[in-house]
Design a protein around this motif. Structure first.
Motif, PDB file in Angstrom:
ATOM      1  N   MET A  84      -4.273   9.968   9.340  1.00 21.24           N
ATOM      2  CA  MET A  84      -4.883   9.908   8.020  1.00 21.24           C
ATOM      3  C   MET A  84      -6.256  10.582   8.099  1.00 21.24           C
ATOM      4  O   MET A  84      -6.995  10.377   9.044  1.00 21.24           O
ATOM      5  N   LEU A  85      -6.568  11.372   7.088  1.00 19.80           N
ATOM      6  CA  LEU A  85      -7.869  12.031   7.044  1.00 19.80           C
ATOM      7  C   LEU A  85      -8.981  11.018   6.830  1.00 19.80           C
ATOM      8  O   LEU A  85      -8.776   9.962   6.227  1.00 19.80           O
ATOM      9  N   ASP A  86     -10.170  11.346   7.300  1.00 15.22           N
ATOM     10  CA  ASP A  86     -11.310  10.446   7.159  1.00 15.22           C
ATOM     11  C   ASP A  86     -11.587  10.103   5.700  1.00 15.22           C
ATOM     12  O   ASP A  86     -11.895   8.959   5.381  1.00 15.22           O
ATOM     13  N   ILE A  87     -11.448  11.080   4.796  1.00 13.75           N
ATOM     14  CA  ILE A  87     -11.709  10.800   3.384  1.00 13.75           C
ATOM     15  C   ILE A  87     -10.696   9.806   2.831  1.00 13.75           C
ATOM     16  O   ILE A  87     -11.021   8.983   1.981  1.00 13.75           O
ATOM     17  N   GLU A  88      -9.454   9.854   3.328  1.00 14.31           N
ATOM     18  CA  GLU A  88      -8.450   8.889   2.898  1.00 14.31           C
ATOM     19  C   GLU A  88      -8.802   7.486   3.374  1.00 14.31           C
ATOM     20  O   GLU A  88      -8.616   6.503   2.654  1.00 14.31           O
ATOM     21  N   VAL A  89      -9.301   7.383   4.594  1.00 11.63           N
ATOM     22  CA  VAL A  89      -9.733   6.089   5.133  1.00 11.63           C
ATOM     23  C   VAL A  89     -10.907   5.563   4.309  1.00 11.63           C
ATOM     24  O   VAL A  89     -10.942   4.389   3.937  1.00 11.63           O
ATOM     25  N   GLN A  90     -11.872   6.421   4.026  1.00 10.85           N
ATOM     26  CA  GLN A  90     -13.037   6.021   3.235  1.00 10.85           C
ATOM     27  C   GLN A  90     -12.629   5.584   1.829  1.00 10.85           C
ATOM     28  O   GLN A  90     -13.145   4.593   1.303  1.00 10.85           O
TER      29      GLN A  90
END
Length: 57
Positions: A1-7
């Motif tokens: 998962m991309l960092d922006i998705e986690v955020q």
């Protein structure tokens, strides 16, 4: 998962927890509006929503 998705997932989780703790009253709605002035398709586009909750982003 991309960092922006986690955020983003974390932000929505914290937002939901905040309102759950706060006891925000979420009114039941009788129509799902996709935009301003009730233009465009409504919940019939999604099929039967009985007993479901829908988040309009």
């Amino acid at each position: 998962m991309l960092d922006i998705e986690v955020q983003t997932a974390d932000a929505w989780t914290r937002y939901g927890a905040h309102h759950a703790t706060r006891g925000t009253n979420v009114p039941e709605v009788d129509r799902l509006a996709w935009g301003y002035w009730l233009a465009g398709p409504d919940e019939e586009l999604l099929g039967d929503l009985t007993g479901l909750r829908v988040l309009d982003l």
